[in-house]
Design a protein around this motif. Structure first.
Motif, PDB file in Angstrom:
ATOM      1  N   UNK A  48      19.643  30.864 -90.466  1.00 43.93           N
ATOM      2  CA  UNK A  48      20.038  31.411 -89.273  1.00 43.93           C
ATOM      3  C   UNK A  48      20.791  30.308 -88.466  1.00 43.93           C
ATOM      4  N   UNK A  49      22.046  30.288 -88.355  1.00 45.74           N
ATOM      5  CA  UNK A  49      22.717  29.224 -87.892  1.00 45.74           C
ATOM      6  C   UNK A  49      23.287  29.710 -86.123  1.00 45.74           C
ATOM      7  N   UNK A  50      22.996  28.981 -85.501  1.00 40.74           N
ATOM      8  CA  UNK A  50      23.501  29.072 -84.161  1.00 40.74           C
ATOM      9  C   UNK A  50      23.828  27.793 -83.222  1.00 40.74           C
ATOM     10  N   UNK A  51      25.154  27.926 -82.730  1.00 40.09           N
ATOM     11  CA  UNK A  51      25.696  26.664 -82.098  1.00 40.09           C
ATOM     12  C   UNK A  51      25.068  26.256 -80.676  1.00 40.09           C
ATOM     13  N   UNK A  52      24.588  27.405 -79.976  1.00 39.79           N
ATOM     14  CA  UNK A  52      24.396  27.376 -78.390  1.00 39.79           C
ATOM     15  C   UNK A  52      22.727  27.318 -78.410  1.00 39.79           C
ATOM     16  N   UNK A  53      22.362  26.300 -77.394  1.00 37.41           N
ATOM     17  CA  UNK A  53      20.781  26.244 -77.266  1.00 37.41           C
ATOM     18  C   UNK A  53      19.929  27.456 -76.925  1.00 37.41           C
ATOM     19  N   UNK A  66       7.358  36.494 -86.093  1.00 41.96           N
ATOM     20  CA  UNK A  66       7.357  37.368 -87.120  1.00 41.96           C
ATOM     21  C   UNK A  66       6.461  36.530 -88.191  1.00 41.96           C
ATOM     22  N   UNK A  67       6.331  35.294 -88.219  1.00 42.97           N
ATOM     23  CA  UNK A  67       5.730  34.552 -89.105  1.00 42.97           C
ATOM     24  C   UNK A  67       6.477  34.370 -90.423  1.00 42.97           C
ATOM     25  N   UNK A  68       7.818  34.409 -90.284  1.00 48.29           N
ATOM     26  CA  UNK A  68       8.741  34.367 -91.615  1.00 48.29           C
ATOM     27  C   UNK A  68       9.555  32.929 -91.460  1.00 48.29           C
ATOM     28  N   UNK A  69       8.956  31.704 -90.903  1.00 44.51           N
ATOM     29  CA  UNK A  69       9.948  30.596 -90.809  1.00 44.51           C
ATOM     30  C   UNK A  69       9.793  30.058 -91.942  1.00 44.51           C
ATOM     31  N   UNK A  70       8.764  30.247 -93.045  1.00 38.34           N
ATOM     32  CA  UNK A  70       9.082  29.751 -94.366  1.00 38.34           C
ATOM     33  C   UNK A  70      10.332  30.290 -95.308  1.00 38.34           C
ATOM     34  N   UNK A  71      10.750  31.436 -94.794  1.00 39.77           N
ATOM     35  CA  UNK A  71      12.007  32.159 -95.530  1.00 39.77           C
ATOM     36  C   UNK A  71      13.121  32.046 -94.633  1.00 39.77           C
ATOM     37  N   UNK A  72      12.940  31.977 -93.459  1.00 35.90           N
ATOM     38  CA  UNK A  72      14.081  32.063 -92.538  1.00 35.90           C
ATOM     39  C   UNK A  72      14.099  30.667 -91.667  1.00 35.90           C
ATOM     40  N   UNK A  73      15.072  29.893 -92.237  1.00 34.18           N
ATOM     41  CA  UNK A  73      15.458  28.802 -91.356  1.00 34.18           C
ATOM     42  C   UNK A  73      16.259  28.831 -90.201  1.00 34.18           C
ATOM     43  N   UNK A  74      15.823  28.636 -89.192  1.00 27.72           N
ATOM     44  CA  UNK A  74      16.754  28.557 -87.869  1.00 27.72           C
ATOM     45  C   UNK A  74      17.338  27.098 -87.655  1.00 27.72           C
ATOM     46  N   UNK A  75      18.870  27.013 -87.790  1.00 27.78           N
ATOM     47  CA  UNK A  75      19.195  25.648 -87.675  1.00 27.78           C
ATOM     48  C   UNK A  75      20.521  25.670 -86.427  1.00 27.78           C
ATOM     49  N   UNK A  76      20.329  24.497 -85.824  1.00 27.69           N
ATOM     50  CA  UNK A  76      21.389  24.413 -84.388  1.00 27.69           C
ATOM     51  C   UNK A  76      22.549  23.611 -85.201  1.00 27.69           C
ATOM     52  N   UNK A  77      23.633  24.326 -85.149  1.00 28.50           N
ATOM     53  CA  UNK A  77      25.110  23.570 -85.617  1.00 28.50           C
ATOM     54  C   UNK A  77      26.210  24.330 -85.455  1.00 28.50           C
ATOM     55  N   UNK A  78      27.392  23.702 -85.777  1.00 25.65           N
ATOM     56  CA  UNK A  78      28.526  24.363 -85.637  1.00 25.65           C
ATOM     57  C   UNK A  78      29.001  25.039 -86.969  1.00 25.65           C
ATOM     58  N   UNK A  79      29.146  26.398 -87.016  1.00 26.49           N
ATOM     59  CA  UNK A  79      29.754  27.147 -88.199  1.00 26.49           C
ATOM     60  C   UNK A  79      28.817  26.744 -89.217  1.00 26.49           C
ATOM     61  N   UNK A  80      29.588  26.327 -90.554  1.00 25.08           N
ATOM     62  CA  UNK A  80      29.002  26.217 -91.783  1.00 25.08           C
ATOM     63  C   UNK A  80      28.082  24.767 -92.137  1.00 25.08           C
ATOM     64  N   UNK A  81      28.188  24.092 -90.660  1.00 21.52           N
ATOM     65  CA  UNK A  81      27.547  22.823 -90.734  1.00 21.52           C
ATOM     66  C   UNK A  81      25.947  22.929 -90.952  1.00 21.52           C
TER      67      UNK A  81
END
Length: 236
Positions: A48-53, A66-81
């Motif tokens: 799950x990518x998001x550029x804004x804080x 939801x306890x799904x952090x092992x499968x859904x990685x949330x990352x901060x960055x611009x676009x496909x970075x």
């Protein structure tokens, strides 16, 4: 809207995700889409990518709750970075303008290695995306146009293949309107283009009142032709 119930727009996007896939949702906001797909056992992994804080923190909270952090990685960055080459096989970019989606794809071309499917949902300017796909070897395999809360959205489903496949000798018009959408012509399609025609007619009226230069004359003739062609598609 939450991890158990998506909006009509995002549910349409979700329906095009192949079971068991690894996805990247770019501009994920609250990470509702990857959370929904994960909770329902539809995917094996997500970024799950998001550029804004603010949205990034919201997505983190959602996934941790939801306890799904092992499968859904949330990352901060611009676009496909936020993804590595070959890390995912689906890329979803929804809820942005067509120009921005095109810019994200162009800037992240090296991250498209191993990607089998793009699911793109532009709010406006879907034609910009179709033109990029056509020149970059991606085949448009399905399109949907839908209305939700008095807004009209298009969803484009794309795979690697013959980029020319969905188009005919009428390609310029099909790039604007959508080759599949032109064939189906559902109520949302008709409403969208009737609204566009009215907007063009208002612009044409402004041209009529402007000083007649060669540039104005050329733009006016181009607009008259466009209105005529699109009116014919909508009416038949």
């Amino acid at each position: 809207m939450n991890e158990t119930k998506l909006s009509k727009r995002l549910e349409t996007v979700a329906n095009f995700v192949i079971e068991g896939s690894r996805i990247a949702d770019i501009g994920s906001d609250h990470a509702y889409l990857p959370s929904y797909l994960c909770v329902n056992g539809r995917i094996s992994f997500a970024v799950a990518g998001e550029v804004n804080e603010g949205p990034y923190q919201s997505a983190l909270s959602q996934v941790e709750k939801l306890g799904i952090a092992d499968k859904v990685h949330v990352r901060k960055g611009n676009g496909l970075e936020v993804v590595s080459p070959s890390e995912v096989d689906h890329i979803i970019i929804a809820g942005m303008g067509g120009a921005l989606i095109t810019d994200i794809l162009e800037a992240g071309r090296d991250k498209l290695v191993g990607v089998k499917r793009l699911i793109l949902q532009p709010n406006v300017m879907a034609d910009r995306i179709r033109k990029w796909l056509l020149t970059n070897g991606w085949e448009l395999i399905k399109e949907v146009v839908l209305e939700e809360d008095e807004k009209i959205y298009e969803v484009l489903v794309v795979e690697r293949g013959n980029a020319d496949e969905p188009y005919s000798e009428n390609r310029e018009l099909e790039l604007l309107l959508g080759p599949f959408l032109m064939q189906e012509k559902n109520s949302a399609f008709i409403k969208k283009w009737e609204s566009e025609i009215q907007s063009w007619k208002r612009i044409l009226l402004q041209f009529e009142q402007a000083k007649e230069t060669e540039e104005v004359k050329a733009k006016k003739e181009e607009l008259i032709q466009l209105i005529s062609i699109v009116e014919e598609v909508v009416a038949t």
